[in-house]
Design a protein around this motif. Structure first.
Motif, PDB file in Angstrom:
ATOM      1  N   ASN A  27      30.884  28.995  36.059  1.00 34.54           N
ATOM      2  CA  ASN A  27      31.357  29.376  34.727  1.00 34.54           C
ATOM      3  C   ASN A  27      32.816  29.836  34.769  1.00 34.54           C
ATOM      4  OD1 ASN A  27      29.056  28.853  33.179  1.00 34.54           O
ATOM      5  ND2 ASN A  27      28.142  30.833  33.664  1.00 34.54           N
ATOM      6  N   THR A  28      33.144  30.574  35.830  1.00 33.17           N
ATOM      7  CA  THR A  28      34.523  31.034  35.984  1.00 33.17           C
ATOM      8  C   THR A  28      35.472  29.865  36.193  1.00 33.17           C
ATOM      9  OG1 THR A  28      33.792  33.148  36.892  1.00 33.17           O
ATOM     10  CG2 THR A  28      36.062  32.497  37.345  1.00 33.17           C
ATOM     11  N   GLY A 216      31.966  40.771  41.268  1.00 32.17           N
ATOM     12  CA  GLY A 216      32.606  40.316  42.501  1.00 32.17           C
ATOM     13  C   GLY A 216      32.713  38.809  42.563  1.00 32.17           C
ATOM     14  N   ASP A 217      31.661  38.110  42.132  1.00 33.21           N
ATOM     15  CA  ASP A 217      31.687  36.650  42.110  1.00 33.21           C
ATOM     16  C   ASP A 217      32.784  36.163  41.164  1.00 33.21           C
ATOM     17  OD1 ASP A 217      28.853  36.209  43.472  1.00 33.21           O
ATOM     18  OD2 ASP A 217      28.572  37.662  41.869  1.00 33.21           O
ATOM     19  N   THR A 218      32.829  36.777  39.984  1.00 29.36           N
ATOM     20  CA  THR A 218      33.794  36.369  38.967  1.00 29.36           C
ATOM     21  C   THR A 218      35.225  36.586  39.431  1.00 29.36           C
ATOM     22  OG1 THR A 218      32.191  36.869  37.220  1.00 29.36           O
ATOM     23  CG2 THR A 218      34.498  36.760  36.583  1.00 29.36           C
ATOM     24  N   LEU A 219      35.486  37.735  40.039  1.00 27.33           N
ATOM     25  CA  LEU A 219      36.828  38.018  40.541  1.00 27.33           C
ATOM     26  C   LEU A 219      37.248  37.004  41.597  1.00 27.33           C
ATOM     27  CD1 LEU A 219      39.325  39.888  40.909  1.00 27.33           C
ATOM     28  CD2 LEU A 219      37.991  41.077  42.666  1.00 27.33           C
ATOM     29  N   SER A 220      36.415  36.810  42.618  1.00 25.84           N
ATOM     30  CA  SER A 220      36.785  35.907  43.709  1.00 25.84           C
ATOM     31  C   SER A 220      36.872  34.463  43.230  1.00 25.84           C
ATOM     32  CB  SER A 220      35.794  36.034  44.873  1.00 25.84           C
ATOM     33  OG  SER A 220      34.458  35.818  44.445  1.00 25.84           O
ATOM     34  N   ALA A 221      36.013  34.075  42.278  1.00 23.86           N
ATOM     35  CA  ALA A 221      36.069  32.717  41.740  1.00 23.86           C
ATOM     36  C   ALA A 221      37.333  32.493  40.931  1.00 23.86           C
ATOM     37  CB  ALA A 221      34.842  32.438  40.881  1.00 23.86           C
ATOM     38  N   CYS A 222      37.771  33.515  40.201  1.00 22.82           N
ATOM     39  CA  CYS A 222      39.012  33.402  39.445  1.00 22.82           C
ATOM     40  C   CYS A 222      40.195  33.236  40.390  1.00 22.82           C
ATOM     41  CB  CYS A 222      39.209  34.625  38.556  1.00 22.82           C
ATOM     42  SG  CYS A 222      40.713  34.566  37.549  1.00 22.82           S
ATOM     43  N   ILE A 223      40.237  34.015  41.450  1.00 20.38           N
ATOM     44  CA  ILE A 223      41.304  33.880  42.442  1.00 20.38           C
ATOM     45  C   ILE A 223      41.290  32.478  43.033  1.00 20.38           C
ATOM     46  CG2 ILE A 223      42.133  34.684  44.693  1.00 20.38           C
ATOM     47  CD1 ILE A 223      41.004  37.476  43.923  1.00 20.38           C
ATOM     48  N   ARG A 238      46.403  39.053  40.983  1.00 16.55           N
ATOM     49  CA  ARG A 238      46.700  39.828  39.775  1.00 16.55           C
ATOM     50  C   ARG A 238      45.955  39.256  38.565  1.00 16.55           C
ATOM     51  NH1 ARG A 238      50.872  43.492  40.127  1.00 16.55           N
ATOM     52  NH2 ARG A 238      52.191  43.396  41.995  1.00 16.55           N
ATOM     53  N   THR A 239      45.916  37.946  38.454  1.00 14.88           N
ATOM     54  CA  THR A 239      45.200  37.310  37.353  1.00 14.88           C
ATOM     55  C   THR A 239      43.713  37.616  37.431  1.00 14.88           C
ATOM     56  OG1 THR A 239      46.817  35.512  37.218  1.00 14.88           O
ATOM     57  CG2 THR A 239      44.645  35.096  36.267  1.00 14.88           C
ATOM     58  N   GLY A 240      43.155  37.549  38.638  1.00 10.45           N
ATOM     59  CA  GLY A 240      41.738  37.853  38.806  1.00 10.45           C
ATOM     60  C   GLY A 240      41.387  39.256  38.365  1.00 10.45           C
ATOM     61  N   LYS A 241      42.237  40.214  38.697  1.00 10.38           N
ATOM     62  CA  LYS A 241      41.986  41.610  38.337  1.00 10.38           C
ATOM     63  C   LYS A 241      41.953  41.800  36.821  1.00 10.38           C
ATOM     64  CE  LYS A 241      42.011  46.221  38.749  1.00 10.38           C
ATOM     65  NZ  LYS A 241      40.821  46.987  39.172  1.00 10.38           N
ATOM     66  N   THR A 242      42.964  41.303  36.130  1.00 13.16           N
ATOM     67  CA  THR A 242      43.027  41.508  34.678  1.00 13.16           C
ATOM     68  C   THR A 242      41.936  40.726  33.968  1.00 13.16           C
ATOM     69  OG1 THR A 242      44.693  39.755  34.479  1.00 13.16           O
ATOM     70  CG2 THR A 242      45.485  42.013  34.681  1.00 13.16           C
ATOM     71  N   TRP A 243      41.629  39.553  34.494  1.00 11.73           N
ATOM     72  CA  TRP A 243      40.649  38.690  33.825  1.00 11.73           C
ATOM     73  C   TRP A 243      39.228  39.250  33.931  1.00 11.73           C
ATOM     74  CZ3 TRP A 243      36.760  34.958  35.064  1.00 11.73           C
ATOM     75  CH2 TRP A 243      36.428  34.115  34.007  1.00 11.73           C
ATOM     76  N   VAL A 244      38.851  39.735  35.124  1.00 13.16           N
ATOM     77  CA  VAL A 244      37.499  40.273  35.278  1.00 13.16           C
ATOM     78  C   VAL A 244      37.353  41.584  34.511  1.00 13.16           C
ATOM     79  CG1 VAL A 244      37.809  41.673  37.387  1.00 13.16           C
ATOM     80  CG2 VAL A 244      35.625  40.549  36.948  1.00 13.16           C
ATOM     81  N   THR A 245      38.435  42.359  34.400  1.00 13.50           N
ATOM     82  CA  THR A 245      38.374  43.576  33.594  1.00 13.50           C
ATOM     83  C   THR A 245      38.080  43.243  32.136  1.00 13.50           C
ATOM     84  OG1 THR A 245      39.940  44.710  35.062  1.00 13.50           O
ATOM     85  CG2 THR A 245      39.636  45.639  32.862  1.00 13.50           C
ATOM     86  N   ALA A 246      38.716  42.206  31.621  1.00 15.08           N
ATOM     87  CA  ALA A 246      38.460  41.784  30.241  1.00 15.08           C
ATOM     88  C   ALA A 246      37.023  41.303  30.073  1.00 15.08           C
ATOM     89  CB  ALA A 246      39.438  40.688  29.842  1.00 15.08           C
ATOM     90  N   ALA A 247      36.493  40.636  31.100  1.00  9.25           N
ATOM     91  CA  ALA A 247      35.114  40.148  31.034  1.00  9.25           C
ATOM     92  C   ALA A 247      34.115  41.306  31.004  1.00  9.25           C
ATOM     93  CB  ALA A 247      34.825  39.232  32.227  1.00  9.25           C
ATOM     94  N   VAL A 261      28.684  40.149  33.142  1.00  8.87           N
ATOM     95  CA  VAL A 261      29.981  40.229  32.485  1.00  8.87           C
ATOM     96  C   VAL A 261      30.099  39.047  31.535  1.00  8.87           C
ATOM     97  CG1 VAL A 261      31.028  41.445  34.424  1.00  8.87           C
ATOM     98  CG2 VAL A 261      31.160  38.948  34.320  1.00  8.87           C
ATOM     99  N   ASN A 262      31.044  39.103  30.647  1.00 10.00           N
ATOM    100  CA  ASN A 262      31.164  38.091  29.598  1.00 10.00           C
ATOM    101  C   ASN A 262      31.960  36.876  30.073  1.00 10.00           C
ATOM    102  OD1 ASN A 262      31.357  36.606  27.277  1.00 10.00           O
ATOM    103  ND2 ASN A 262      32.350  38.184  26.075  1.00 10.00           N
ATOM    104  N   LEU A 263      31.257  35.777  30.376  1.00  5.87           N
ATOM    105  CA  LEU A 263      31.915  34.520  30.750  1.00  5.87           C
ATOM    106  C   LEU A 263      31.693  33.469  29.675  1.00  5.87           C
ATOM    107  CD1 LEU A 263      31.128  34.399  34.562  1.00  5.87           C
ATOM    108  CD2 LEU A 263      33.252  35.046  33.441  1.00  5.87           C
ATOM    109  N   VAL A 264      31.365  33.902  28.480  1.00  9.93           N
ATOM    110  CA  VAL A 264      31.159  32.974  27.368  1.00  9.93           C
ATOM    111  C   VAL A 264      32.522  32.585  26.807  1.00  9.93           C
ATOM    112  CG1 VAL A 264      30.118  32.645  25.110  1.00  9.93           C
ATOM    113  CG2 VAL A 264      28.951  34.034  26.827  1.00  9.93           C
ATOM    114  N   LYS A 265      32.770  31.319  26.723  1.00  7.76           N
ATOM    115  CA  LYS A 265      34.059  30.860  26.220  1.00  7.76           C
ATOM    116  C   LYS A 265      34.130  31.070  24.729  1.00  7.76           C
ATOM    117  CE  LYS A 265      37.541  27.400  27.036  1.00  7.76           C
ATOM    118  NZ  LYS A 265      37.952  26.343  27.945  1.00  7.76           N
ATOM    119  N   LYS A 266      35.184  31.700  24.262  1.00  6.87           N
ATOM    120  CA  LYS A 266      35.349  31.994  22.837  1.00  6.87           C
ATOM    121  C   LYS A 266      36.408  31.081  22.230  1.00  6.87           C
ATOM    122  CE  LYS A 266      33.981  36.806  23.296  1.00  6.87           C
ATOM    123  NZ  LYS A 266      32.708  36.667  22.621  1.00  6.87           N
TER     124      LYS A 266
END
Length: 266
Positions: A27-28, A216-223, A238-247, A261-266
């Motif tokens: 999903n990420t 943790g999965d979402t953060l590492s997958a974003c990176i 840096r992108t992973g940190k801000t993005w998972v916080t928003a999720a 966490v919210n991985l639903v595409k809006k």
């Protein structure tokens, strides 16, 4: 032209409720605009209440997954998640060395964010000795960092020392994640140590919620996804940190107890 589109790969277990593991990674990848593929290492039957059953994939099958992907696709970065045991870790290490899947992001998945051990001791030692040296980026949580470095981590200086220890074990870049334990805390601080010696803290507001499955999965997958797009390591982190916080800050209400966490595409 074939394989021009950015491709990333997760080497992980499947979580049947979609909140973590391979499903969270895929999903990420989708949300970060890369094509995702996977090597399935295990499968978990679970829901927001907990895990009811799990099983590991046969080693021969896992080897074939790696071969099949390598024969057809151009993976630009890969990440690891749940690896189930010592034999599985050795299999992953062999295949990551055999094929070029780009930089490797290692999400340890050794200990939960609440401190529960997820790997048997022999598998932990295999992970420490064989997989960490292959990590382009490693993203341990607080408890995993304590276990891997065999030290108490109480102060900022302790965090820095732990990160340097992980780097000496072979990980090129280290993101040591802060704790999410205290409902009175106001921020979550992560420490980053880059391959070139640069170090810095990342801070985002703490969100008091039980909708944190798969962080943790979402953060590492974003990176991993950002690296697949050609982004440099520091920017990817840096992108992973801000993005998972928003999720985390914008929860999706599915399940009755510990939600994702919210991985639903809006």
């Amino acid at each position: 032209m074939a394989n021009e589109y950015p491709q990333a790969m997760t080497i992980a277990g499947s979580d049947s409720d979609g909140s973590a593991g391979m499903e969270a990674d895929m999903n990420t990848f989708l949300r970060r605009d890369v094509y995702g593929m996977c090597v399935l290492t295990a499968a978990v039957a679970g829901n927001s209440y907990g895990i009811q059953a799990s099983t590991a994939m046969p080693i021969d099958f896992v080897n074939q997954e790696f071969q099949s992907i390598a024969d057809d696709f151009k993976v630009r970065s890969a990440k690891t998640g749940m690896l189930a045991g010592s034999a599985m870790i050795k299999t992953v290490v062999e295949n990551v060395k055999k094929f070029d899947f780009g930089p490797l992001v290692v999400d340890p998945v050794i200990i939960t964010k609440h401190g529960a051990m997820l790997l048997e001791e022999d598998a932990y030692q295999t992970f420490k000795e064989l997989l960490i040296p292959l990590a382009t980026v490693i993203t341990p949580n607080y408890f995993e960092a304590v276990k891997l470095t065999d030290m108490e981590i109480k102060t900022d200086e302790d965090v820095k020392e732990a990160a340097h220890k992980l780097q000496k074990m072979g990980a090129k870049n280290v993101m040591l994640k802060g704790q999410h334990q205290d409902p009175d805390q106001t921020e979550v601080r992560d420490f980053v140590l880059l391959e070139d010696g640069k170090e810095f803290w990342l801070s985002e507001p703490y969100v008091n919620t039980d909708r944190v499955n798969g962080t943790g999965d979402t953060l590492s997958a974003c990176i991993c996804a950002e690296i697949a797009k050609g982004v440099d390591i520091e920017t990817a982190i840096r992108t992973g940190k801000t993005w998972v916080t928003a999720a985390i800050a914008n929860p999706v209400e599915v399940g009755h107890k510990f939600g994702p966490v919210n991985l639903v595409k809006k």
